[in-house]
Design an enzyme around this catalytic site. Structure first.
Site, mmCIF file in Angstrom:
data_model
loop_
_atom_site.group_PDB
_atom_site.id
_atom_site.type_symbol
_atom_site.label_atom_id
_atom_site.label_comp_id
_atom_site.label_asym_id
_atom_site.label_seq_id
_atom_site.Cartn_x
_atom_site.Cartn_y
_atom_site.Cartn_z
ATOM 1 N N LYS A 221 0.819 -1.214 0.000
ATOM 2 C CA LYS A 221 0.000 0.000 0.000
ATOM 3 C C LYS A 221 0.854 1.267 0.000
ATOM 4 O O LYS A 221 2.052 1.242 0.266
ATOM 5 C CB LYS A 221 -0.951 -0.011 1.202
ATOM 6 C CG LYS A 221 -2.105 -0.989 1.034
ATOM 7 C CD LYS A 221 -3.109 -0.892 2.165
ATOM 8 C CE LYS A 221 -4.316 -1.800 1.913
ATOM 9 N NZ LYS A 221 -5.291 -1.754 3.033
ATOM 10 N N ARG A 255 -3.364 -10.173 5.554
ATOM 11 C CA ARG A 255 -3.971 -10.191 4.213
ATOM 12 C C ARG A 255 -2.926 -9.641 3.242
ATOM 13 O O ARG A 255 -2.546 -8.470 3.325
ATOM 14 C CB ARG A 255 -5.249 -9.346 4.184
ATOM 15 C CG ARG A 255 -5.975 -9.357 2.842
ATOM 16 C CD ARG A 255 -7.240 -8.508 2.909
ATOM 17 N NE ARG A 255 -7.963 -8.511 1.656
ATOM 18 C CZ ARG A 255 -7.728 -7.689 0.635
ATOM 19 N NH1 ARG A 255 -6.767 -6.749 0.738
ATOM 20 N NH2 ARG A 255 -8.434 -7.763 -0.471
#
Length: 273
Positions: A221, A255
């Protein structure tokens, strides 16, 4: 602690990995990579081989300013893939990344095991009722607004307290619908600035007060690649660092796009306990 996935009790006493399978053409990292069955099967086989306990399938990108996808299109992308994966890997535990109750229902009926809702029921008033009826594990994430508006909703009175209050309210709502297996996702990157994401990680252990399993999703991210001044493609090492910190602060599920490296994080940090 365990969660019940289609009658199978999954033991989460040791952290687990959830591999990401994006079926969208516009995902920030792997958009368009998994647009045919052979590519999907190859990716999922690799993630399961590397140690993923869960595979999280998404057909609607939740990146900032993501394009709108109709419910019909989301179902058209999801259901055939779920059916193929269940046929090819009968023991697979599929999580479906959706905020729509009808998509959740049809995905579970097609063979998925878990619903992963970025809105914790706030974007579909029927979601909690449907999950309760389906009696499946539910991942509720913290987010404000929608993927299209969330980046403008980053003002908090007190970041950690506000998010904890959000979850206390959502957990109370879920309890009314008899949802039993609930996993908390603090929502790194959703309605939070880069600095707020690191503040959230700094205080991640506070979320154990909710007495629920804790899922984190940093994988490649912008909080990583903007800090390191590189790209999502170069953010694996940074992801590994943050996953390690999260595990030390009590994360139960990672995740990720890169399962092998996440499993190595778990194996090494387990040696410290």
């Amino acid at each position: 602690m365990t969660i019940n996935c289609k009658g199978n009790l999954i033991d989460i006493s040791s952290p687990k990995v959830m591999g990401i399978l994006n079926l969208t053409p516009d995902s920030f990292y792997d958009g368009g990579k998994h647009q045919d069955i052979s590519a999907v099967l190859s990716q999922v086989h690799g993630m399961l081989h590397d140690g993923a306990t869960f595979i999280d399938v998404g057909a609607y990108s939740s990146k900032p300013q993501a394009d709108f996808v109709s419910e019909a299109e989301e179902l058209n992308r999801l259901i055939p893939i779920i059916q193929v994966l269940i046929s090819e890997f009968p023991d697979i535990q599929l999580s479906v990344d959706t905020f729509r109750s009808q998509v959740a229902k049809e995905s579970i009926l097609a063979g998925a095991s878990i619903i992963n809702d970025i809105s914790a029921g706030k974007l579909d008033s029927q979601m909690l009722e449907v999950v309760g009826i389906l009696n499946v594990p539910y991942i509720m994430m913290h987010m404000r607004g929608t993927p299209q508006t969330m980046q403008s909703l980053t003002e908090y009175d007190s970041l950690i307290k506000d998010i904890l209050f959000y979850f206390s309210e959502r957990l109370a709502a879920a309890k009314k619908h008899q949802i039993h297996d609930i996993i908390i996702d603090p929502g790194f990157g959703f309605a939070k600035t880069r600095e707020q994401n690191f503040q959230l990680l700094r205080h991640l252990e506070h979320f154990k007060i909710l007495e629920k399993l804790l899922l984190v999703g940093f994988s490649r991210k912008s909080m990583i690649y903007k800090t390191l001044e590189n790209t999502p493609q170069d953010a694996l090492n940074g992801t590994t660092v943050l996953n390690t910190i999260a595990l030390q602060k009590g994360a139960n599920i990672l995740r990720v796009h890169d399962v092998k490296e996440a499993m190595e994080c778990i194996k090494l940090t387990n040696e410290l306990t």
